[in-house]
Design a protein around this motif. Structure first.
Motif, PDB file in Angstrom:
ATOM      1  N   LEU A   1      49.183  30.650  41.952  1.00 48.57           N
ATOM      2  CA  LEU A   1      48.228  30.168  40.957  1.00 48.57           C
ATOM      3  C   LEU A   1      47.090  29.479  41.695  1.00 48.57           C
ATOM      4  O   LEU A   1      47.313  28.511  42.428  1.00 48.57           O
ATOM      5  CB  LEU A   1      48.904  29.186  39.992  1.00 48.57           C
ATOM      6  CG  LEU A   1      47.981  28.478  38.995  1.00 48.57           C
ATOM      7  CD1 LEU A   1      47.271  29.476  38.081  1.00 48.57           C
ATOM      8  CD2 LEU A   1      48.764  27.453  38.183  1.00 48.57           C
ATOM      9  N   VAL A   2      45.880  29.996  41.533  1.00 46.62           N
ATOM     10  CA  VAL A   2      44.685  29.405  42.125  1.00 46.62           C
ATOM     11  C   VAL A   2      44.045  28.512  41.064  1.00 46.62           C
ATOM     12  O   VAL A   2      43.694  28.992  39.985  1.00 46.62           O
ATOM     13  CB  VAL A   2      43.692  30.496  42.583  1.00 46.62           C
ATOM     14  CG1 VAL A   2      42.379  29.876  43.051  1.00 46.62           C
ATOM     15  CG2 VAL A   2      44.306  31.360  43.675  1.00 46.62           C
TER      16      VAL A   2
ATOM     17  N   PRO B   1      33.362  29.239  40.804  1.00 49.34           N
ATOM     18  CA  PRO B   1      33.566  30.689  40.711  1.00 49.34           C
ATOM     19  C   PRO B   1      33.610  31.428  42.046  1.00 49.34           C
ATOM     20  O   PRO B   1      34.429  32.335  42.230  1.00 49.34           O
ATOM     21  CB  PRO B   1      32.391  31.169  39.862  1.00 49.34           C
ATOM     22  CG  PRO B   1      31.990  29.972  39.058  1.00 49.34           C
ATOM     23  CD  PRO B   1      32.264  28.785  39.941  1.00 49.34           C
ATOM     24  N   ASN B   2      32.749  31.073  42.996  1.00 49.47           N
ATOM     25  CA  ASN B   2      32.741  31.771  44.289  1.00 49.47           C
ATOM     26  C   ASN B   2      34.041  31.551  45.053  1.00 49.47           C
ATOM     27  O   ASN B   2      34.548  32.465  45.709  1.00 49.47           O
ATOM     28  CB  ASN B   2      31.557  31.319  45.149  1.00 49.47           C
ATOM     29  CG  ASN B   2      30.235  31.757  44.564  1.00 49.47           C
ATOM     30  OD1 ASN B   2      30.160  32.738  43.838  1.00 49.47           O
ATOM     31  ND2 ASN B   2      29.183  31.013  44.870  1.00 49.47           N
ATOM     32  N   ILE B   3      34.579  30.347  44.974  1.00 48.62           N
ATOM     33  CA  ILE B   3      35.837  30.052  45.673  1.00 48.62           C
ATOM     34  C   ILE B   3      36.997  30.742  44.965  1.00 48.62           C
ATOM     35  O   ILE B   3      37.889  31.285  45.617  1.00 48.62           O
ATOM     36  CB  ILE B   3      36.061  28.525  45.806  1.00 48.62           C
ATOM     37  CG1 ILE B   3      34.945  27.927  46.671  1.00 48.62           C
ATOM     38  CG2 ILE B   3      37.432  28.231  46.400  1.00 48.62           C
ATOM     39  CD1 ILE B   3      34.969  26.417  46.786  1.00 48.62           C
ATOM     40  N   VAL B   4      36.970  30.756  43.634  1.00 46.30           N
ATOM     41  CA  VAL B   4      38.008  31.474  42.871  1.00 46.30           C
ATOM     42  C   VAL B   4      38.036  32.939  43.292  1.00 46.30           C
ATOM     43  O   VAL B   4      39.096  33.495  43.581  1.00 46.30           O
ATOM     44  CB  VAL B   4      37.761  31.367  41.340  1.00 46.30           C
ATOM     45  CG1 VAL B   4      38.656  32.334  40.578  1.00 46.30           C
ATOM     46  CG2 VAL B   4      37.975  29.953  40.856  1.00 46.30           C
ATOM     47  N   GLU B   5      36.866  33.555  43.344  1.00 49.74           N
ATOM     48  CA  GLU B   5      36.775  34.967  43.702  1.00 49.74           C
ATOM     49  C   GLU B   5      37.310  35.205  45.112  1.00 49.74           C
ATOM     50  O   GLU B   5      38.096  36.125  45.354  1.00 49.74           O
ATOM     51  CB  GLU B   5      35.321  35.431  43.597  1.00 49.74           C
ATOM     52  CG  GLU B   5      35.141  36.907  43.778  1.00 49.74           C
ATOM     53  CD  GLU B   5      33.700  37.342  43.576  1.00 49.74           C
ATOM     54  OE1 GLU B   5      33.303  38.327  44.222  1.00 49.74           O
ATOM     55  OE2 GLU B   5      32.977  36.713  42.777  1.00 49.74           O
TER      56      GLU B   5
ATOM     57  N   PHE C   1      40.842  37.186  45.928  1.00 49.60           N
ATOM     58  CA  PHE C   1      40.778  38.384  46.759  1.00 49.60           C
ATOM     59  C   PHE C   1      41.731  38.266  47.944  1.00 49.60           C
ATOM     60  O   PHE C   1      42.506  39.179  48.232  1.00 49.60           O
ATOM     61  CB  PHE C   1      39.341  38.624  47.246  1.00 49.60           C
ATOM     62  CG  PHE C   1      39.220  39.783  48.177  1.00 49.60           C
ATOM     63  CD1 PHE C   1      39.214  41.087  47.699  1.00 49.60           C
ATOM     64  CD2 PHE C   1      39.119  39.573  49.546  1.00 49.60           C
ATOM     65  CE1 PHE C   1      39.111  42.171  48.573  1.00 49.60           C
ATOM     66  CE2 PHE C   1      39.023  40.651  50.421  1.00 49.60           C
ATOM     67  CZ  PHE C   1      39.020  41.948  49.931  1.00 49.60           C
ATOM     68  N   LEU C   2      41.678  37.123  48.646  1.00 48.87           N
ATOM     69  CA  LEU C   2      42.545  36.914  49.813  1.00 48.87           C
ATOM     70  C   LEU C   2      44.020  37.007  49.446  1.00 48.87           C
ATOM     71  O   LEU C   2      44.803  37.652  50.141  1.00 48.87           O
ATOM     72  CB  LEU C   2      42.301  35.529  50.417  1.00 48.87           C
ATOM     73  CG  LEU C   2      41.100  35.344  51.311  1.00 48.87           C
ATOM     74  CD1 LEU C   2      40.923  33.861  51.632  1.00 48.87           C
ATOM     75  CD2 LEU C   2      41.273  36.151  52.578  1.00 48.87           C
TER      76      LEU C   2
ATOM     77  N   VAL D   1      48.429  37.090  41.496  1.00 42.74           N
ATOM     78  CA  VAL D   1      47.529  35.937  41.388  1.00 42.74           C
ATOM     79  C   VAL D   1      47.134  35.643  39.946  1.00 42.74           C
ATOM     80  O   VAL D   1      46.755  36.544  39.198  1.00 42.74           O
ATOM     81  CB  VAL D   1      46.247  36.167  42.228  1.00 42.74           C
ATOM     82  CG1 VAL D   1      45.295  34.988  42.107  1.00 42.74           C
ATOM     83  CG2 VAL D   1      46.596  36.435  43.685  1.00 42.74           C
ATOM     84  N   SER D   2      47.223  34.363  39.583  1.00 40.47           N
ATOM     85  CA  SER D   2      46.693  33.857  38.312  1.00 40.47           C
ATOM     86  C   SER D   2      45.653  32.807  38.654  1.00 40.47           C
ATOM     87  O   SER D   2      45.683  32.222  39.748  1.00 40.47           O
ATOM     88  CB  SER D   2      47.793  33.211  37.477  1.00 40.47           C
ATOM     89  OG  SER D   2      48.793  34.136  37.165  1.00 40.47           O
TER      90      SER D   2
END
Length: 124
Positions: free
Chosen positions: A6-7, A12-16, A20-21, A29-30
């Motif tokens: 769970l992220v 938004p940029n860090i979430v993306e 992805f990683l 991933v959630s």
């Protein structure tokens, strides 16, 4: 069965990037964009690992970490705190509240993946 991550991040940029990683590593991933949603998802999805930002809307990461650790049903959930707050005092607070690891931003993606794999008991 793949492990669940769970992220919890409101940028938004860090979430993306994190999503992805983690998907690239084969994790399910959630995502939660605030602390209240994060707690709800931890309860319902029982992730293996929570990558938890400290500065969040609706409940900060420290509060979310404290709530997870107060719930015995969630004892197996690993917590990696992620923060721009890099002072030793901030790091110590996260670890004392029950985080398994504390990573400061900006972070190396290679190092972060290695630390996630280590927390989940996966060999490199």
């Amino acid at each position: 069965m793949s492990q669940r991550v769970l992220v919890v991040e409101d940028e938004p940029n860090i979430v993306e990037s994190l999503s992805f990683l983690m998907k690239q590593e084969g994790f399910d991933v959630s995502v939660a964009n605030d602390g209240a949603t994060a707690l709800r998802l931890v309860e319902t999805e029982m992730p293996d690992l929570v990558v938890l930002d400290v500065m969040l809307p609706r409940r900060d990461g420290y509060d979310v970490c404290r709530a997870i650790r107060a719930n015995r049903r969630l004892d197996g959930v690993r917590i990696m705190m992620l923060s721009a707050k890099g002072r030793e005092l901030d790091r110590r607070k996260g670890i004392e509240l029950g985080a398994d690891d504390y990573v400061t931003k900006p972070f190396s993606t290679r190092e972060l993946v290695g630390r996630v794999r280590s927390l989940l008991g996966l060999a490199d």
